[in-house]
Design a protein around this motif. Structure first.
Motif, PDB file in Angstrom:
ATOM      1  N   LEU A 121      58.419  88.584  32.117  1.00  0.00           N
ATOM      2  CA  LEU A 121      57.610  87.849  33.087  1.00  0.00           C
ATOM      3  C   LEU A 121      57.514  86.371  32.724  1.00  0.00           C
ATOM      4  O   LEU A 121      57.452  85.510  33.607  1.00  0.00           O
ATOM      5  N   GLN A 122      57.519  86.060  31.430  1.00  0.00           N
ATOM      6  CA  GLN A 122      57.523  84.658  31.025  1.00  0.00           C
ATOM      7  C   GLN A 122      58.785  83.957  31.500  1.00  0.00           C
ATOM      8  O   GLN A 122      58.749  82.805  31.954  1.00  0.00           O
ATOM      9  N   SER A 123      59.925  84.640  31.402  1.00  0.00           N
ATOM     10  CA  SER A 123      61.190  84.085  31.885  1.00  0.00           C
ATOM     11  C   SER A 123      61.128  83.840  33.395  1.00  0.00           C
ATOM     12  O   SER A 123      61.591  82.809  33.885  1.00  0.00           O
ATOM     13  N   ILE A 124      60.579  84.789  34.116  1.00  0.00           N
ATOM     14  CA  ILE A 124      60.457  84.648  35.565  1.00  0.00           C
ATOM     15  C   ILE A 124      59.534  83.480  35.907  1.00  0.00           C
ATOM     16  O   ILE A 124      59.821  82.681  36.804  1.00  0.00           O
ATOM     17  N   ALA A 125      58.429  83.361  35.176  1.00  0.00           N
ATOM     18  CA  ALA A 125      57.487  82.275  35.428  1.00  0.00           C
ATOM     19  C   ALA A 125      58.129  80.919  35.180  1.00  0.00           C
ATOM     20  O   ALA A 125      57.946  79.972  35.962  1.00  0.00           O
ATOM     21  N   TYR A 126      58.897  80.820  34.112  1.00  0.00           N
ATOM     22  CA  TYR A 126      59.561  79.558  33.760  1.00  0.00           C
ATOM     23  C   TYR A 126      60.531  79.143  34.861  1.00  0.00           C
ATOM     24  O   TYR A 126      60.545  77.995  35.309  1.00  0.00           O
ATOM     25  N   ARG A 127      61.322  80.096  35.318  1.00  0.00           N
ATOM     26  CA  ARG A 127      62.282  79.787  36.381  1.00  0.00           C
ATOM     27  C   ARG A 127      61.572  79.449  37.687  1.00  0.00           C
ATOM     28  O   ARG A 127      61.981  78.524  38.394  1.00  0.00           O
ATOM     29  N   ALA A 128      60.508  80.169  38.010  1.00  0.00           N
ATOM     30  CA  ALA A 128      59.762  79.904  39.236  1.00  0.00           C
ATOM     31  C   ALA A 128      59.189  78.491  39.231  1.00  0.00           C
ATOM     32  O   ALA A 128      59.156  77.812  40.267  1.00  0.00           O
ATOM     33  N   MET A 129      58.733  78.025  38.072  1.00  0.00           N
ATOM     34  CA  MET A 129      58.224  76.656  37.955  1.00  0.00           C
ATOM     35  C   MET A 129      59.305  75.656  38.349  1.00  0.00           C
ATOM     36  O   MET A 129      59.073  74.743  39.151  1.00  0.00           O
ATOM     37  N   LEU A 130      60.486  75.827  37.795  1.00  0.00           N
ATOM     38  CA  LEU A 130      61.584  74.910  38.075  1.00  0.00           C
ATOM     39  C   LEU A 130      61.996  74.951  39.544  1.00  0.00           C
ATOM     40  O   LEU A 130      62.232  73.916  40.170  1.00  0.00           O
ATOM     41  N   GLU A 131      62.081  76.154  40.087  1.00  0.00           N
ATOM     42  CA  GLU A 131      62.530  76.297  41.473  1.00  0.00           C
ATOM     43  C   GLU A 131      61.546  75.686  42.460  1.00  0.00           C
ATOM     44  O   GLU A 131      61.937  75.284  43.558  1.00  0.00           O
ATOM     45  N   ARG A 132      60.275  75.602  42.088  1.00  0.00           N
ATOM     46  CA  ARG A 132      59.273  75.012  42.976  1.00  0.00           C
ATOM     47  C   ARG A 132      59.026  73.541  42.666  1.00  0.00           C
ATOM     48  O   ARG A 132      58.099  72.935  43.211  1.00  0.00           O
ATOM     49  N   GLY A 133      59.848  72.955  41.804  1.00  0.00           N
ATOM     50  CA  GLY A 133      59.716  71.527  41.521  1.00  0.00           C
ATOM     51  C   GLY A 133      58.644  71.177  40.524  1.00  0.00           C
ATOM     52  O   GLY A 133      58.173  70.029  40.483  1.00  0.00           O
ATOM     53  N   LEU A 134      58.229  72.141  39.697  1.00  0.00           N
ATOM     54  CA  LEU A 134      57.184  71.912  38.701  1.00  0.00           C
ATOM     55  C   LEU A 134      57.785  71.796  37.299  1.00  0.00           C
ATOM     56  O   LEU A 134      58.800  72.429  37.005  1.00  0.00           O
ATOM     57  N   LEU A 135      57.169  71.010  36.455  1.00  0.00           N
ATOM     58  CA  LEU A 135      57.655  70.808  35.089  1.00  0.00           C
ATOM     59  C   LEU A 135      56.980  71.799  34.147  1.00  0.00           C
ATOM     60  O   LEU A 135      55.768  71.732  33.941  1.00  0.00           O
ATOM     61  N   PRO A 136      57.747  72.712  33.537  1.00  0.00           N
ATOM     62  CA  PRO A 136      57.148  73.705  32.644  1.00  0.00           C
ATOM     63  C   PRO A 136      56.862  73.175  31.236  1.00  0.00           C
ATOM     64  O   PRO A 136      56.129  73.810  30.479  1.00  0.00           O
ATOM     65  N   GLU A 137      57.456  72.052  30.865  1.00  0.00           N
ATOM     66  CA  GLU A 137      57.281  71.503  29.520  1.00  0.00           C
ATOM     67  C   GLU A 137      56.932  70.017  29.595  1.00  0.00           C
ATOM     68  O   GLU A 137      57.200  69.354  30.599  1.00  0.00           O
ATOM     69  N   PHE A 138      56.364  69.492  28.509  1.00  0.00           N
ATOM     70  CA  PHE A 138      56.068  68.062  28.402  1.00  0.00           C
ATOM     71  C   PHE A 138      57.274  67.342  27.811  1.00  0.00           C
ATOM     72  O   PHE A 138      57.941  67.858  26.910  1.00  0.00           O
ATOM     73  N   ASP A 139      57.559  66.145  28.315  1.00  0.00           N
ATOM     74  CA  ASP A 139      58.719  65.409  27.837  1.00  0.00           C
ATOM     75  C   ASP A 139      58.404  64.702  26.512  1.00  0.00           C
ATOM     76  O   ASP A 139      57.264  64.716  26.031  1.00  0.00           O
ATOM     77  N   ALA A 140      59.415  64.069  25.932  1.00  0.00           N
ATOM     78  CA  ALA A 140      59.284  63.449  24.607  1.00  0.00           C
ATOM     79  C   ALA A 140      58.244  62.335  24.598  1.00  0.00           C
ATOM     80  O   ALA A 140      57.493  62.172  23.622  1.00  0.00           O
ATOM     81  N   ALA A 141      58.183  61.544  25.678  1.00  0.00           N
ATOM     82  CA  ALA A 141      57.220  60.436  25.725  1.00  0.00           C
ATOM     83  C   ALA A 141      55.786  60.957  25.696  1.00  0.00           C
ATOM     84  O   ALA A 141      54.928  60.407  25.006  1.00  0.00           O
ATOM     85  N   ALA A 142      55.540  62.038  26.436  1.00  0.00           N
ATOM     86  CA  ALA A 142      54.188  62.625  26.452  1.00  0.00           C
ATOM     87  C   ALA A 142      53.843  63.195  25.081  1.00  0.00           C
ATOM     88  O   ALA A 142      52.711  63.043  24.593  1.00  0.00           O
ATOM     89  N   LYS A 143      54.815  63.850  24.449  1.00  0.00           N
ATOM     90  CA  LYS A 143      54.567  64.421  23.128  1.00  0.00           C
ATOM     91  C   LYS A 143      54.311  63.323  22.090  1.00  0.00           C
ATOM     92  O   LYS A 143      53.498  63.491  21.175  1.00  0.00           O
ATOM     93  N   ASN A 144      54.994  62.203  22.256  1.00  0.00           N
ATOM     94  CA  ASN A 144      54.791  61.088  21.333  1.00  0.00           C
ATOM     95  C   ASN A 144      53.386  60.511  21.494  1.00  0.00           C
ATOM     96  O   ASN A 144      52.701  60.213  20.494  1.00  0.00           O
TER      97      ASN A 144
END
Length: 522
Positions: free
Chosen positions: A45-68
């Protein structure tokens, strides 16, 4: 999941989210979408959720600038300006889900000499750490809210902030925006004051445990008895919240009860779905939230500032609501009337409390979804049909909802008499974007919820169920089962079925990956 370094490289292109690259990366890595013998349901289900985020135009992770940026934040906001009050001595408490750590709202109440009650609502000052145009703000601005799926939470802000430094955690000294509401014996808010303050959460309480005590079914939670005077204060809060709710109902607010299915996992495999229902503790939070949002909207208008309002306009399918009521022996007027609709709903709740969530869900879908709009100071508000309030913004959840963070920035600017931080055009675009992304988030959450239900139902093909029609349009007909909190599509025999009809269906398909559950009408 996708390796972190590859996500950082391809998350943004020229400063903008590159979702196409992320989707391609997701599939190129070979993220499995079929459960193997060693993969548990939760991982699947985590895999499905991750893909669903991408398919709907949502960012599942924070980028390097945000992490910095995040790495440079090592403590909660520390501001000691003269206008910031110190209210840490008050008996503040949070009321939320048992496992929630992203705590946005605290409450406290005290009696006044004129028989009124002062209700204090403190909202986390998230803007003190997440500044406009920062990398963290860009991520939040894109997704617009935290995404709560059955398998994984995708926070709008990193957990280091949302569940720690910008959360109103137990015994933590935190900056907040406080709305002080003066409520009379009838439940009306006669006056309000808004200011910045230091607060401290004295008790972290959960909805269900607190509700059992408020309803007289259990002893008070240990977190309540540990703090002298808190039990009496919570009873006062509960009393005031009920008075506020009753007044809203007199003015035409609608009472709904919907069912949210939560999966129960055992050793990583889904074993059941349980219904999460409303209760008295949730009423405290909801009624104080509604009053606070109204006060904030009026405050911004009085200061000459624009606001992002949350509105539900005239019901989308009032004609069908009238038909639905008629089928249940109740006559509604031909023109939309929230007071009469409330009477119908209360009649149905009294007649069949167990089935009331189903009729609630039907009416909610027929009313249509809400949206964000911009209202300039002095303009006539469209109002919120379902809440029977004219002034309504979103302001009480800035850790998990971007419109609330926008509102917080407007409020802080108004308090300091500073320039409006956004142009009219920018606010209009942001309101439109938040409405669109909220719709995308709901679709992701619904897809993963249905995927979890499909996993549970895979071994029950051919079984028949009693159901109620919850959606009917040219796009399809959907039903919710009575025995399980599961919704699916009727692929055959749906002719003539409309929202609110009770029918019998047979399970014929359960596609976990796409979150499809198919029935035929018996």
């Amino acid at each position: 999941m996708i390796p972190e370094k590859k996500v950082d490289r391809q998350m943004y292109r020229d400063g903008k989210p590159c979702l196409k690259s992320l989707c391609a990366l997701y599939y190129s890595i070979g993220e499995t979408m079929e459960p193997n013998n060693n993969q548990r349901h939760h991982e699947y289900l985590q895999s499905i959720a991750y893909r669903a985020m991408l398919e709907r135009g949502l960012l599942p992770e924070f980028d390097a600038a945000a992490k910095n940026e995040l790495s440079n934040i090592s403590r909660a906001a520390q501001e000691h300006e003269p206008d910031i009050r110190d209210l840490r001595q008050l008996l503040w408490c949070s009321i939320d889900n048992q496992d929630s750590e992203d705590l946005d709202q605290l409450s406290y109440a005290e009696r006044c000499q004129d028989d009124c009650v002062k209700v204090y609502v403190a909202v986390a000052d998230v803007d003190a750490l997440v500044r406009e145009h920062s990398a963290l703000d860009k991520h939040a601005r894109h997704n617009t809210c935290t995404v709560y799926t059955a398998a994984r939470i995708f926070p709008m802000l990193p957990e280091k902030l949302s569940t720690n430094y910008s959360s109103l955690g137990y015994r933590d000294d935190r900056l907040a925006i406080v709305t002080e509401l003066k409520v009379d014996k009838q439940g009306a808010v006669n006056a309000y004051t808004i200011y910045r303050a230091w607060v401290q959460n004295k008790a972290k309480l959960s909805y269900n445990r607190l509700a059992d005590w408020l309803d007289g079914d259990a002893e008070p939670p240990e977190a309540v008895t540990r703090v002298a005077g808190l039990a009496e204060n919570l009873m006062l809060q509960f009393k005031v919240a009920q008075e506020m709710k009753n007044l809203r109902y007199e003015r035409g607010a609608l009472e709904f009860e919907t069912i949210h299915a939560k999966p129960v996992f055992e050793n990583g495999d889904i074993k059941d779905l349980i219904a999460d229902r409303s209760n008295g503790a949730k009423d405290i939070v909801a009624d104080f939230m509604i009053a606070t949002n109204g006060a904030v909207a009026r405050f911004l208008d009085a200061c000459g500032y624009p606001s992002i309002r949350r509105v539900v306009k005239t019901p989308r399918r009032w004609d069908r609501i009238v038909e639905l009521a008629k089928e249940h022996g109740y006559s509604l007027p031909l023109a939309p009337d929230p007071k009469e609709l409330h009477k119908f709903l209360m009649k149905e709740k009294a007649a069949d409390k167990l089935r009331f969530p189903d009729i609630s869900q039907s009416v909610i879908k027929l009313l249509g979804s809400g949206e964000y709009i911009v209202e300039k100071a002095g303009e006539d508000s469209q109002g919120h049909f379902g809440l029977a309030v004219k002034d309504y913004t979103h302001s009480t959840a800035p850790n998990r909802r971007y419109p609330d963070l926008l509102t917080q920035r407007l409020v802080k600017a108004a308090l300091k008499k500073q320039d409006i931080p956004y142009s009219d055009e920018e606010l209009v675009e942001l309101a439109k974007h938040c409405s669109q992304m909220e719709d995308a988030v709901k679709k992701v959450e619904r897809q993963v919820s249905k995927a979890a239900a499909a996993l549970l139902l895979q071994g029950r093909m051919g079984e028949e169920f009693k159901a109620i029609v919850t959606g009917a349009s040219p796009k399809g007909t959907w039903v919710r089962l009575f025995r399980l909190p599961v919704e699916g599509r009727v692929v055959k025999g749906f002719e003539g079925a409309d929202v609110g009809h009770k029918i019998r269906v047979k399970l014929v398909g359960a596609d976990v990956e796409r979150g499809f559950i198919d029935f035929v009408r018996v």
